[in-house]
Design a protein around this motif. Sequence first.
Motif, PDB file in Angstrom:
ATOM      1  N   VAL A  31      52.626  35.943  26.676  1.00  0.00           N
ATOM      2  CA  VAL A  31      52.779  35.206  27.924  1.00  0.00           C
ATOM      3  C   VAL A  31      52.721  36.161  29.112  1.00  0.00           C
ATOM      4  N   ARG A  32      53.334  37.332  28.969  1.00  0.00           N
ATOM      5  CA  ARG A  32      53.236  38.334  30.046  1.00  0.00           C
ATOM      6  C   ARG A  32      51.784  38.721  30.281  1.00  0.00           C
ATOM      7  N   GLY A  33      51.041  38.897  29.213  1.00  0.00           N
ATOM      8  CA  GLY A  33      49.626  39.234  29.330  1.00  0.00           C
ATOM      9  C   GLY A  33      48.825  38.134  30.003  1.00  0.00           C
ATOM     10  N   LEU A  34      49.148  36.893  29.705  1.00  0.00           N
ATOM     11  CA  LEU A  34      48.477  35.761  30.349  1.00  0.00           C
ATOM     12  C   LEU A  34      48.728  35.771  31.855  1.00  0.00           C
ATOM     13  N   GLY A  35      49.970  35.946  32.243  1.00  0.00           N
ATOM     14  CA  GLY A  35      50.296  35.977  33.667  1.00  0.00           C
ATOM     15  C   GLY A  35      49.662  37.170  34.370  1.00  0.00           C
ATOM     16  N   ALA A  36      49.743  38.334  33.733  1.00  0.00           N
ATOM     17  CA  ALA A  36      49.164  39.541  34.331  1.00  0.00           C
ATOM     18  C   ALA A  36      47.646  39.421  34.450  1.00  0.00           C
ATOM     19  N   GLY A  37      47.014  38.873  33.441  1.00  0.00           N
ATOM     20  CA  GLY A  37      45.562  38.702  33.478  1.00  0.00           C
ATOM     21  C   GLY A  37      45.124  37.734  34.565  1.00  0.00           C
ATOM     22  N   THR A  38      45.888  36.665  34.734  1.00  0.00           N
ATOM     23  CA  THR A  38      45.572  35.688  35.777  1.00  0.00           C
ATOM     24  C   THR A  38      45.680  36.319  37.160  1.00  0.00           C
ATOM     25  N   LEU A  39      46.749  37.078  37.381  1.00  0.00           N
ATOM     26  CA  LEU A  39      46.941  37.710  38.685  1.00  0.00           C
ATOM     27  C   LEU A  39      45.935  38.831  38.934  1.00  0.00           C
ATOM     28  N   ALA A  40      45.599  39.583  37.897  1.00  0.00           N
ATOM     29  CA  ALA A  40      44.604  40.647  38.061  1.00  0.00           C
ATOM     30  C   ALA A  40      43.239  40.053  38.416  1.00  0.00           C
ATOM     31  N   LEU A  41      42.874  38.968  37.752  1.00  0.00           N
ATOM     32  CA  LEU A  41      41.613  38.295  38.067  1.00  0.00           C
ATOM     33  C   LEU A  41      41.635  37.763  39.506  1.00  0.00           C
ATOM     34  N   GLU A  42      42.765  37.236  39.919  1.00  0.00           N
ATOM     35  CA  GLU A  42      42.893  36.741  41.284  1.00  0.00           C
ATOM     36  C   GLU A  42      42.705  37.874  42.292  1.00  0.00           C
ATOM     37  N   ALA A  43      43.290  39.026  42.028  1.00  0.00           N
ATOM     38  CA  ALA A  43      43.143  40.168  42.935  1.00  0.00           C
ATOM     39  C   ALA A  43      41.683  40.593  43.041  1.00  0.00           C
ATOM     40  N   ILE A  44      40.992  40.651  41.921  1.00  0.00           N
ATOM     41  CA  ILE A  44      39.580  41.053  41.924  1.00  0.00           C
ATOM     42  C   ILE A  44      38.730  40.040  42.697  1.00  0.00           C
ATOM     43  N   VAL A  45      38.950  38.761  42.450  1.00  0.00           N
ATOM     44  CA  VAL A  45      38.172  37.729  43.135  1.00  0.00           C
ATOM     45  C   VAL A  45      38.432  37.762  44.642  1.00  0.00           C
ATOM     46  N   LEU A  46      39.675  37.968  45.031  1.00  0.00           N
ATOM     47  CA  LEU A  46      39.972  38.042  46.463  1.00  0.00           C
ATOM     48  C   LEU A  46      39.241  39.202  47.123  1.00  0.00           C
ATOM     49  N   LEU A  47      39.238  40.361  46.477  1.00  0.00           N
ATOM     50  CA  LEU A  47      38.543  41.504  47.063  1.00  0.00           C
ATOM     51  C   LEU A  47      37.031  41.291  47.104  1.00  0.00           C
ATOM     52  N   LEU A  48      36.488  40.692  46.062  1.00  0.00           N
ATOM     53  CA  LEU A  48      35.051  40.442  46.039  1.00  0.00           C
ATOM     54  C   LEU A  48      34.633  39.325  46.994  1.00  0.00           C
TER      55      LEU A  48
END
Length: 131
Positions: A31-48
């Motif tokens: 579950v921690r990995g799911l949350g971390a992966g979602t937020l990491a993807l969000e950070a990348i998309v925001l920067l792109l």
Amino acid sequence: MTDPEEHAMSAEGEAGAAPRRSGLRNPEAAVRGLGAGTLALEAIVLLLAIQPIRILGGDLTGWGIGVVIALAVIAAGLAGCMGRRWGWNAGTGLQVALIAAGLVHWSLAALGVIFGLAWAYATYVRKSILS
């Protein structure tokens, strides 16, 4: 560990304990990995998203770019904090802040809705796995 009783003990965690409902060895880490992966993807998309918003939208100012970068940095930081008790609540707050950033540019609200739905699903999966 060739004894069937020992094998059953290792599969269930403890002798006589009911197997985990999710079937995962470490559901908290999953579950921690799911949350971390979602937020990491969000950070990348925001920067792109900065450049397309700036070129196509035309009205993203320096302050708007600063808001997007700040949200991306916060998302990346929270991705590392998913093991903390407050991590999931802070992630929810980030989704609300991203929707509110729609006041800067409408496309940020659209991204906020998309990632808000993804975060709601991740929260639902977390609840179903851990309960």
